[in-house]
Every structure is written in C-alpha cells, then in structure tokens.
Design a protein around this motif. Structure first.
Motif, PDB file in Angstrom:
ATOM      1  N   CYS A  46      -1.454   1.214   3.335  1.00  0.00           N
ATOM      2  CA  CYS A  46      -0.921   1.706   1.854  1.00  0.00           C
ATOM      3  C   CYS A  46       0.680   2.425   2.319  1.00  0.00           C
ATOM      4  O   CYS A  46       0.988   3.136   3.289  1.00  0.00           O
ATOM      5  CB  CYS A  46      -1.602   2.972   1.495  1.00  0.00           C
ATOM      6  SG  CYS A  46      -1.240   3.615  -0.078  1.00  0.00           S
ATOM      7  N   ASN A  48       1.996   4.445   0.112  1.00  0.00           N
ATOM      8  CA  ASN A  48       2.205   5.715  -0.239  1.00  0.00           C
ATOM      9  C   ASN A  48       2.088   6.818   0.871  1.00  0.00           C
ATOM     10  O   ASN A  48       0.904   6.791   1.715  1.00  0.00           O
ATOM     11  CB  ASN A  48       0.722   5.922  -1.489  1.00  0.00           C
ATOM     12  CG  ASN A  48       0.797   7.265  -1.853  1.00  0.00           C
ATOM     13  OD1 ASN A  48       1.732   8.173  -1.727  1.00  0.00           O
ATOM     14  ND2 ASN A  48       0.085   7.522  -2.694  1.00  0.00           N
ATOM     15  N   ASN A  50       1.512   9.723   0.966  1.00  0.00           N
ATOM     16  CA  ASN A  50       0.536  10.885   0.435  1.00  0.00           C
ATOM     17  C   ASN A  50      -0.898  10.246   0.962  1.00  0.00           C
ATOM     18  O   ASN A  50      -1.977  11.067   1.253  1.00  0.00           O
ATOM     19  CB  ASN A  50       0.309  11.398  -0.645  1.00  0.00           C
ATOM     20  CG  ASN A  50       1.673  12.212  -0.961  1.00  0.00           C
ATOM     21  OD1 ASN A  50       2.101  12.878  -0.237  1.00  0.00           O
ATOM     22  ND2 ASN A  50       2.189  11.951  -2.371  1.00  0.00           N
ATOM     23  N   CYS A  51      -1.094   9.002   1.328  1.00  0.00           N
ATOM     24  CA  CYS A  51      -2.276   8.109   1.405  1.00  0.00           C
ATOM     25  C   CYS A  51      -2.303   7.669   2.695  1.00  0.00           C
ATOM     26  O   CYS A  51      -3.134   8.074   3.492  1.00  0.00           O
ATOM     27  CB  CYS A  51      -2.476   7.133   0.392  1.00  0.00           C
ATOM     28  SG  CYS A  51      -3.977   6.390   0.593  1.00  0.00           S
ATOM     29  N   ASP A  52      -1.502   6.839   3.174  1.00  0.00           N
ATOM     30  CA  ASP A  52      -1.168   6.142   4.314  1.00  0.00           C
ATOM     31  C   ASP A  52      -2.506   5.545   4.804  1.00  0.00           C
ATOM     32  O   ASP A  52      -2.825   5.480   5.955  1.00  0.00           O
ATOM     33  CB  ASP A  52      -0.721   7.323   5.427  1.00  0.00           C
ATOM     34  CG  ASP A  52      -0.006   6.533   6.254  1.00  0.00           C
ATOM     35  OD1 ASP A  52       0.676   5.480   6.510  1.00  0.00           O
ATOM     36  OD2 ASP A  52      -0.121   7.062   7.572  1.00  0.00           O
ATOM     37  N   ALA A  53      -3.536   4.931   3.962  1.00  0.00           N
ATOM     38  CA  ALA A  53      -4.755   4.284   4.490  1.00  0.00           C
ATOM     39  C   ALA A  53      -4.312   2.962   5.009  1.00  0.00           C
ATOM     40  O   ALA A  53      -3.241   2.254   4.576  1.00  0.00           O
ATOM     41  CB  ALA A  53      -5.452   4.145   3.168  1.00  0.00           C
ATOM     42  N   LYS A  80      -3.231  -3.064  -4.857  1.00  0.00           N
ATOM     43  CA  LYS A  80      -3.678  -1.738  -5.251  1.00  0.00           C
ATOM     44  C   LYS A  80      -4.523  -1.110  -4.039  1.00  0.00           C
ATOM     45  O   LYS A  80      -5.626  -1.802  -3.661  1.00  0.00           O
ATOM     46  CB  LYS A  80      -4.709  -1.488  -6.529  1.00  0.00           C
ATOM     47  CG  LYS A  80      -4.891  -0.286  -6.972  1.00  0.00           C
ATOM     48  CD  LYS A  80      -5.747  -0.273  -8.353  1.00  0.00           C
ATOM     49  CE  LYS A  80      -4.831  -0.108  -9.492  1.00  0.00           C
ATOM     50  NZ  LYS A  80      -5.332  -0.033 -10.729  1.00  0.00           N
ATOM     51  N   CYS A  81      -4.379   0.123  -3.622  1.00  0.00           N
ATOM     52  CA  CYS A  81      -4.952   0.568  -2.616  1.00  0.00           C
ATOM     53  C   CYS A  81      -6.259   1.207  -3.034  1.00  0.00           C
ATOM     54  O   CYS A  81      -6.393   1.991  -4.169  1.00  0.00           O
ATOM     55  CB  CYS A  81      -4.148   1.790  -2.077  1.00  0.00           C
ATOM     56  SG  CYS A  81      -4.998   2.688  -0.727  1.00  0.00           S
ATOM     57  N   GLU A  83      -7.920   3.506  -1.635  1.00  0.00           N
ATOM     58  CA  GLU A  83      -8.079   4.900  -1.450  1.00  0.00           C
ATOM     59  C   GLU A  83      -7.268   5.968  -2.404  1.00  0.00           C
ATOM     60  O   GLU A  83      -7.878   6.729  -2.917  1.00  0.00           O
ATOM     61  CB  GLU A  83      -7.449   5.176   0.082  1.00  0.00           C
ATOM     62  CG  GLU A  83      -8.158   4.464   1.289  1.00  0.00           C
ATOM     63  CD  GLU A  83      -9.717   5.166   1.440  1.00  0.00           C
ATOM     64  OE1 GLU A  83      -9.854   6.145   1.225  1.00  0.00           O
ATOM     65  OE2 GLU A  83     -10.427   4.261   1.746  1.00  0.00           O
ATOM     66  N   CYS A  84      -6.205   5.392  -2.724  1.00  0.00           N
ATOM     67  CA  CYS A  84      -5.445   6.327  -3.532  1.00  0.00           C
ATOM     68  C   CYS A  84      -5.288   5.640  -5.026  1.00  0.00           C
ATOM     69  O   CYS A  84      -4.596   6.277  -6.011  1.00  0.00           O
ATOM     70  CB  CYS A  84      -3.875   6.523  -3.319  1.00  0.00           C
ATOM     71  SG  CYS A  84      -2.897   5.102  -3.043  1.00  0.00           S
ATOM     72  N   GLN A  86      -3.016   3.425  -5.973  1.00  0.00           N
ATOM     73  CA  GLN A  86      -1.738   2.899  -6.495  1.00  0.00           C
ATOM     74  C   GLN A  86      -1.331   1.762  -6.098  1.00  0.00           C
ATOM     75  O   GLN A  86      -2.051   1.190  -5.189  1.00  0.00           O
ATOM     76  CB  GLN A  86      -0.623   3.939  -5.545  1.00  0.00           C
ATOM     77  CG  GLN A  86      -0.687   5.357  -5.783  1.00  0.00           C
ATOM     78  CD  GLN A  86      -0.286   5.765  -7.453  1.00  0.00           C
ATOM     79  OE1 GLN A  86       0.702   5.365  -7.654  1.00  0.00           O
ATOM     80  NE2 GLN A  86      -1.127   6.615  -8.081  1.00  0.00           N
ATOM     81  N   SER A  88       0.407   0.206  -4.027  1.00  0.00           N
ATOM     82  CA  SER A  88       1.291   0.552  -2.957  1.00  0.00           C
ATOM     83  C   SER A  88       0.715   0.038  -1.720  1.00  0.00           C
ATOM     84  O   SER A  88       1.177   0.359  -0.628  1.00  0.00           O
ATOM     85  CB  SER A  88       1.374   1.826  -2.778  1.00  0.00           C
ATOM     86  OG  SER A  88       0.097   2.561  -2.726  1.00  0.00           O
TER      87      SER A  88
END
Length: 129
Positions: A46, A48, A50-53, A80-81, A83-84, A86, A88
């Motif tokens: 990801c 994003n 704030n996520c970084d999954a 689409k992630c 986890e979050c 988004q 991203s």
C-alpha cells in the motif's frame, strides 16, 4: 457483370470481414485475465503512508482491479488495499535475500528489482553471469 460492381462488392466484403474480425478480437474485455490461475500470487504494498500494508494477492484479482483506471485524476491503475480501503495498492517485490518488500523500480538509476535495504538484484546477477 460490370467490373466496377465486382470491385465495389469485393471491397464491401473485405470491410465486412475486417469489421467482424476486429469485433470478435476486441470483445474480450478481460484481455486473457481469466486464463491466469487464481493460485498465482504476487506481492503488493500500500502506498498510503498511514497504512503501509504489504501482503500477497492473486495476480488474477490484481489485474481485474487494475484493468480499468480508478476514479482518480492521475489515471493511475492501482488496486484497493484490503487494510485501509484506499485505491493505493501497487505491485511489489519481495527480496529473495533479506525479505524486504518494496515497489518495483523504487531506486533511481538502478535495476528495477534492486532491493533498497540490501542492494540485491536478480537481474543484475544474471547480467554479470
């Protein structure tokens, strides 16, 4: 029969055949995605901050999500992630040496599969051999 009529008839037949050929070839909207095994997995990460999954997903699912540009101004094809939520998620690589997961082409002026942590690159090793 007049020669001009024969020529016009042949041209119409060729145009019709070409149209049918084009339509049947372009009608496959999945571009062969369905032929990819659902068991074929890829790494994704990801973007994003704030996520970084980072996780694995099937290549077929990833291609399905990225075949049409999402609703974003850049037109970038991202998934689409999970986890979050988004749009991203981007394709990534897992370094076979140190296990770091990173984006393909992350380092400038380097091989696109070069690990930002340990510097290993399979491509670079193949070129050396």
């Amino acid at each position: 029969m007049d020669v001009k009529k024969i020529i016009v008839f042949v041209i119409i037949c060729l145009l019709l055949a070409g149209s049918i050929f084009w339509f049947t070839r372009s009608n496959n909207s999945d571009y062969g995605i369905e032929s990819i095994s659902v068991d074929e997995m890829i790494w994704v990460k990801c973007r994003n901050q704030n996520c970084d999954a980072e996780y694995q997903m099937s290549l077929q699912d990833y291609l399905q999500q990225t075949k049409a540009p999402p609703e974003n101004p850049t037109g970038a094809k991202v998934a689409k992630c999970k986890e979050c939520g988004q749009a991203s998620l981007d394709r990534a690589i897992k370094c076979p040496k140190c296990g770091t997961i990173f984006f393909y082409g992350q380092l400038k002026n380097a091989y696109p599969d070069k690990c930002p942590k340990c510097g290993f690159s399979e491509r670079q090793n193949r070129v050396k051999q």
